[in-house]
Design a protein around this motif. Structure first.
Motif, PDB file in Angstrom:
ATOM      1  N   ASP A   1     -73.584 -23.863  48.775  1.00 20.95           N
ATOM      2  CA  ASP A   1     -71.983 -24.613  48.847  1.00 20.95           C
ATOM      3  C   ASP A   1     -71.996 -25.191  49.886  1.00 20.95           C
ATOM      4  O   ASP A   1     -70.700 -26.056  49.099  1.00 20.95           O
ATOM      5  N   ILE A   2     -72.405 -24.437  50.961  1.00 21.69           N
ATOM      6  CA  ILE A   2     -72.166 -25.400  52.553  1.00 21.69           C
ATOM      7  C   ILE A   2     -72.979 -26.643  52.828  1.00 21.69           C
ATOM      8  O   ILE A   2     -72.390 -27.640  53.103  1.00 21.69           O
ATOM      9  N   HIS A   3     -73.933 -26.165  52.718  1.00 22.24           N
ATOM     10  CA  HIS A   3     -75.152 -26.982  52.989  1.00 22.24           C
ATOM     11  C   HIS A   3     -75.967 -27.443  52.109  1.00 22.24           C
ATOM     12  O   HIS A   3     -76.854 -26.841  51.389  1.00 22.24           O
ATOM     13  N   LYS A   4     -75.983 -29.416  51.803  1.00 21.24           N
ATOM     14  CA  LYS A   4     -76.381 -29.621  50.639  1.00 21.24           C
ATOM     15  C   LYS A   4     -77.592 -30.861  51.133  1.00 21.24           C
ATOM     16  O   LYS A   4     -77.353 -31.716  52.154  1.00 21.24           O
ATOM     17  N   LEU A   5     -79.006 -30.133  50.748  1.00 20.84           N
ATOM     18  CA  LEU A   5     -80.059 -31.474  50.826  1.00 20.84           C
ATOM     19  C   LEU A   5     -79.474 -32.608  50.492  1.00 20.84           C
ATOM     20  O   LEU A   5     -80.168 -32.736  49.124  1.00 20.84           O
ATOM     21  N   VAL A   6     -80.205 -33.519  51.479  1.00 28.25           N
ATOM     22  CA  VAL A   6     -79.325 -35.509  51.175  1.00 28.25           C
ATOM     23  C   VAL A   6     -80.967 -36.031  51.429  1.00 28.25           C
ATOM     24  O   VAL A   6     -80.762 -36.560  50.519  1.00 28.25           O
ATOM     25  N   TYR A   7     -81.899 -35.353  52.074  1.00 26.50           N
ATOM     26  CA  TYR A   7     -82.761 -35.919  52.437  1.00 26.50           C
ATOM     27  C   TYR A   7     -84.115 -35.231  53.577  1.00 26.50           C
ATOM     28  O   TYR A   7     -83.338 -34.473  53.681  1.00 26.50           O
ATOM     29  N   ASP A   8     -85.476 -35.164  52.467  1.00 29.24           N
ATOM     30  CA  ASP A   8     -86.206 -34.612  53.233  1.00 29.24           C
ATOM     31  C   ASP A   8     -87.367 -35.305  54.039  1.00 29.24           C
ATOM     32  O   ASP A   8     -88.275 -35.488  52.208  1.00 29.24           O
ATOM     33  N   ASP A   9     -88.105 -35.298  54.859  1.00 32.71           N
ATOM     34  CA  ASP A   9     -89.966 -35.250  55.216  1.00 32.71           C
ATOM     35  C   ASP A   9     -89.737 -34.661  55.791  1.00 32.71           C
ATOM     36  O   ASP A   9     -90.085 -34.078  56.510  1.00 32.71           O
ATOM     37  N   GLU A  10     -91.650 -35.662  56.507  1.00 37.13           N
ATOM     38  CA  GLU A  10     -92.669 -33.865  57.754  1.00 37.13           C
ATOM     39  C   GLU A  10     -91.574 -34.496  58.823  1.00 37.13           C
ATOM     40  O   GLU A  10     -91.830 -33.685  59.253  1.00 37.13           O
ATOM     41  N   GLN A  11     -90.926 -35.512  59.085  1.00 39.66           N
ATOM     42  CA  GLN A  11     -90.589 -35.278  60.546  1.00 39.66           C
ATOM     43  C   GLN A  11     -88.977 -35.189  60.564  1.00 39.66           C
ATOM     44  O   GLN A  11     -88.451 -34.615  61.622  1.00 39.66           O
ATOM     45  N   LEU A  12     -87.733 -35.034  59.178  1.00 36.44           N
ATOM     46  CA  LEU A  12     -86.730 -34.893  59.437  1.00 36.44           C
ATOM     47  C   LEU A  12     -86.066 -34.764  58.429  1.00 36.44           C
ATOM     48  O   LEU A  12     -86.401 -34.576  57.114  1.00 36.44           O
TER      49      LEU A  12
END
Length: 99
Positions: free
Chosen positions: A11-22
């Motif tokens: 509810d606080i932390h929303k994932l907006v981007y994810d790849d192998e480095q960050l």
């Protein structure tokens, strides 16, 4: 080892981007909101809307920190619980490094 921030407090932390480095999190912490103990890898956090947060480390020590609009914070890998003890919602973009 503690669980990931997105798993512990979605509810606080929303994932907006994810790849192998960050990965990038959009973080919104309303006044009074809490997140149980969780971990973050090394990261840079850009504070869009500041406020006062209380951090509790794994030994139970608490530290209050006030963040300001436009502030950038570089943090080492850490585990903590957090609570917004201020009167305004804290909004931040966090870039977590995987390598």
């Amino acid at each position: 080892m503690h669980d990931d921030a997105v798993t512990v407090a979605p509810d606080i932390h929303k994932l907006v981007y994810d790849d192998e480095q960050l990965r990038i999190l959009d973080i919104h912490v309303p006044p009074g909101a809490k997140a149980d103990m969780h971990r973050h890898p090394r990261n840079i956090t850009y504070i869009l809307k500041g406020g006062t947060m209380q951090f509790t480390d794994t030994a139970g020590k608490t530290t209050d920190k006030t963040f300001h609009d436009g502030q950038t914070v570089h943090m080492p890998e850490t585990s903590h619980a957090v609570e917004n003890i201020g009167s305004t919602e804290v909004h931040a973009i966090q870039i977590e490094f995987k390598k």
